[in-house]
Design an enzyme around this catalytic site. Structure first.
Site, short mmCIF file in Angstrom:
data_model
loop_
_atom_site.label_atom_id
_atom_site.label_comp_id
_atom_site.label_asym_id
_atom_site.label_seq_id
_atom_site.Cartn_x
_atom_site.Cartn_y
_atom_site.Cartn_z
N GLU A 171 0.74 -0.96 0.04
CA GLU A 171 -0.12 -0.01 0.04
C GLU A 171 0.95 1.36 -0.03
O GLU A 171 0.29 2.09 -0.52
CB GLU A 171 -0.77 0.03 1.12
CG GLU A 171 -1.94 -1.09 1.20
CD GLU A 171 -2.94 -1.11 0.16
OE1 GLU A 171 -3.48 0.12 -0.37
OE2 GLU A 171 -3.02 -2.27 -0.89
N SER A 223 -47.68 -29.43 42.01
CA SER A 223 -47.39 -29.76 43.36
C SER A 223 -45.92 -29.45 43.73
O SER A 223 -45.43 -29.41 44.91
CB SER A 223 -47.44 -31.28 43.84
OG SER A 223 -48.81 -31.64 43.86
#
Length: 770
Positions: A119, A394
């Site tokens: 780059e 229950s």
């Protein structure tokens, strides 16, 4: 002859010389123009000077006027990673962009040089911009209309971090001047690492760390020369240089990698020998549509996300962009055990609308260790653990036992266990119409005797039972929980979330100390700084002695009662079965000293509009069947390798008020016209049942032990329930999907004709069971 005179000479025209010129006179010359030419030249030079001054001034003005802006909206966005409790096993991520920042020392030097070779080879020498590069790009753009970059690495960083990808001269103008300023404000190393953390590499990866994972499955610090060269090559255009995309892209990548490697050699950054050994590296397959939210993990991630925005107080932006490290309470072994237990213990083919909710909590910390909220989050986003509700049957009875112990009523206290008794104007029935003689509260709990618990609830008051449930972990806003004027609330007519039931049983396991359940242990920010450590609220819900006696009674459910299948766990355990009216839901909630868990099964119609009876091949689904099997298989795997712990000794709280006293013995006779049975019960300080069978690892086709309770109401499926409670004895309350069911003693669905696991009738017509 007269002499001839010479012709006159025209004005300003020199006369032809004939002989010597007259003395004192020279030839006539044209007028001089040199001063006029100098004026023109001076004027031109003045224009040039003025233009230069204006250009310098304009440049200076532009430099001054163009400010370095704030970073763009996603410039700093980093992925937030969610981990299991070990802090290293990844559970998933939250991210608007897949980015995780690293420092420059975490990027090998050869990778840095590969990026520069691709780059900006003059990066450490230039001033942040390249005028010649910009001019060349501008000329190309104007002459042939093609797009040419010409940007330095600094300019690319400025575009990524401060600006956008907009293709305009205005953006390039700003980029130029901001780059000059950035080069003055930052060191080259700072600019390079900022670039490496923001640039896009393809595959959804922003930054070198995310790219390293996306292409090679390693951290950036582990990249070799070839891998670094490929990542550098990708910057030219990820879609055109990913070798996994096709032959053309692979050829492009090979050519570009060669360009990068050769550039490194030319700059003295790579030896010829290393260059010869390098080339196009192997990459891993792209993750594609591999969605982390699939399966059961999506329910875990969503629960964590809700806690982040709720309890922790983070914004969505904090979560999606903050680069957080989130360590959860989920244990990978326990979570795998939950998934495996559900898969192994249930039939392979389940009916439409069938729901399973399994959750486990560490009693000591309140941390959720495992959660099965559904089979696939992508298929349905409704969490059966935290969002669905189901009447608990229950499993609610122990709260009446807690209320009794708090009022000084001992476990030795005895009650008439006969079937079909009327309590406070409502008739209650036991499962299978079974009658017991005078039995103590341990035996009544062991066999989930509804008529005894109705009498107990009448004595302690339904409000006290409700308060005990809330203290243990039921939210005060639980649908149906406010029906505390009805004796039948003891049979589980409220509609909690399954996680609430687990929370309450974790309170039993923690000897009466309730620690609020949570799923997040700690959070570190992107710099590694600890920003959050869980500190859940801790309350002493009831005394340790009350918890010890409650636990003792619940141990007998496992040792010789309705949940005896859980003996296969082969370690101290306590729990309670629960089944609701018409077999609409089935439960097992239990605990060891180290872990509490509950399993709930319920079923909705195919269209999800109402609850239907559980249907797994025609066999009645009770709490003592599939739920306890799933619970046992889960707990065995989750606790594998951990030492066995014992429960505290029975505390023997209270006295035998209103009872026949310790040591009473009675015989019960079934009220069924077709059969009779006898049961002897002795109320003593010792356990009422001793397990004699040898535990086995293979479940049978039918439930072991005494059948568990009968449903008390309707669980809700993927919808928010509303509570419908009977207002007086004999009133009618209809229970459908989205309803908490009848919560009152006057609910006809809870009276007289007992059916199900425990068969407790609370109002004429049907029965709630345990």
């Amino acid at each position: 002859m007269a002499s001839r005179r010479p012709a006159p000479v025209p004005p300003n025209r020199p006369q032809a010389r004939r002989g010597p010129a007259p003395r004192g006179r020279g030839p006539v010359r044209p007028a001089r123009r040199r001063p006029r030419r100098r004026a023109v030249l001076g004027w031109l030079l003045g224009l040039v000077a003025a233009g230069f001054v204006l250009a310098v001034g304009g440049f200076a003005a532009a430099y001054a006027l163009v400010k370095v802006p704030d970073p763009n909206a996603l410039a700093d966005a980093q992925v937030s990673t969610v981990y299991y409790a070990d802090g290293t096993t990844e559970l998933g991520t939250f991210a608007s962009r897949n980015r995780e920042n690293v420092t420059l020392d975490q990027v090998p030097d050869h990778v840095q040089k590969a990026i520069l070779a691709a780059e900006d080879r003059s990066f450490y020498e230039n001033r942040g911009v390249s005028p010649t590069g910009i001019a060349r790009a501008l000329w190309t753009n104007v002459t042939d209309g093609t797009s040419q970059g010409g940007s330095t690495l600094t300019q690319q960083y400025v575009k990524n971090y401060y600006l956008t990808d907009e293709q305009s001269y205005t953006r390039k103008f700003k980029e130029f001047f901001i780059s000059l300023k950035i080069d003055q404000q930052q060191t080259k190393d700072e600019t390079l690492v900022n670039y490496l953390n923001t640039v896009y590499f393809g595959r959804g990866a922003y930054g070198i760390q995310a790219a390293s994972q996306a292409y090679f499955g390693v951290d950036s610090s582990q990249l070799d020369v070839s891998q670094g060269a490929l990542l550098a090559a990708l910057l030219k255009g990820p879609g055109n240089y990913d070798p996994r995309k096709g032959e053309t892209q692979a050829a492009n990548a090979r050519s570009r990698v060669d360009y990068v490697l050769d550039g490194m050699v030319s700059q003295g950054w790579l030896t010829a020998a290393d260059r010869a050994a390098a080339g196009l590296p192997e990459t891993i397959e792209p993750s594609g549509n591999d969605n982390q939210w699939a399966g059961t993990n999506g329910y875990l991630l969503k629960t964590v996300e809700d806690e982040l925005t709720g309890t922790v107080g983070l914004s969505e932006e904090d979560i999606q962009r903050g680069g957080l490290k989130i360590v959860t309470t989920f244990d990978p072994k326990a979570q795998a055990a939950a998934v495996q237990a559900v898969q192994d213990q249930l039939p392979s083919k389940l009916p439409a609308g069938f729901h399973v909710a399994l959750s486990a909590i560490d009693p000591a910390t309140g941390g959720v260790r495992a959660m099965y909220g559904g089979a696939d989050y992508l298929a349905t986003q409704w969490n059966d653990v935290t969002q669905a509700t189901a009447q608990p049957g229950s499993t609610f009875k122990p709260f009446a036992l807690v209320a009794a112990l708090e009022q000084g009523i001992s476990l030795r206290t005895t009650f008439n266990g006969a079937n079909g008794q009327e309590v406070d104007g409502n008739r209650f029935r036991n499962f299978g119409d079974e009658s017991f003689g005078r039995i103590d509260l341990v035996t009544a709990t062991e066999h989930s005797v509804n008529t005894v618990y109705a009498q107990l609830n009448d004595r302690v008051t339904p409000a006290a039972t409700r308060d005990a449930a809330v203290a243990a972990g039921y939210p005060e806003e639980t649908p149906g929980i406010s029906g505390d004027q009805y004796i039948s609330n003891v049979l589980g007519t409220s509609a909690p979330h399954p996680i609430d039931v687990t929370q309450a049983y974790a309170t039993f396991a923690a000897q009466g100390k309730r620690t609020q359940w949570h799923t997040i242990t700690s959070i570190d920010d992107s710099t590694g700084t600890r920003t959050y450590t869980a500190s859940p609220t801790v309350q002493q819900a009831f005394s340790s002695d009350v918890a010890a006696d409650t636990t003792y009674a619940l141990e007998q459910v496992v040792n010789s009662g309705t949940g005896s299948y859980a003996k296969r766990l082969n370690r101290p355990a306590a729990g309670k079965t629960g089944t609701t009216n018409d077999n609409l839901a089935a439960w097992f909630a239990g605990f060891t000293p180290d872990l509490a868990a509950s399993v709930a099964l319920f079923q909705t119609s195919a269209d999800g509009t109402k609850n239907v009876s559980l249907d797994l091949g025609g066999r009645e689904v009770t709490g003592g069947s599939y739920p306890v099997r799933i619970w046992t298989a889960f707990m065995r795997a989750a606790l594998d390798g951990t030492p066995k712990s014992d429960f505290p000794d029975r505390a023997n709280v209270g006295g035998t008020r209103g009872s026949s006293g310790s040591g009473s013995t009675s015989t019960s006779t079934s009220s069924s016209s077709t059969s009779t049975s006898t049961a002897t019960s002795t109320a003593t300080d010792t356990p009422t049942g001793t397990p004699t069978d040898t535990p086995t690892d293979t479940p049978t086709d039918t439930p072991t032990g005494t059948p568990t309770d009968t449903p008390t109401g309707t669980p809700t499926g993927p919808a928010t329930p509303s509570s419908t409670a009977g207002s007086s004895a004999g009133s009618t309350a209809t229970s459908t999907r989205g309803s908490a069911g009848g919560a009152a003693g006057g609910d006809p669905d809870l009276q007289d004709a007992g059916s199900g696991e425990d068969g407790a009738g609370a109002a004429a017509g049907a029965a709630a069971t345990g």
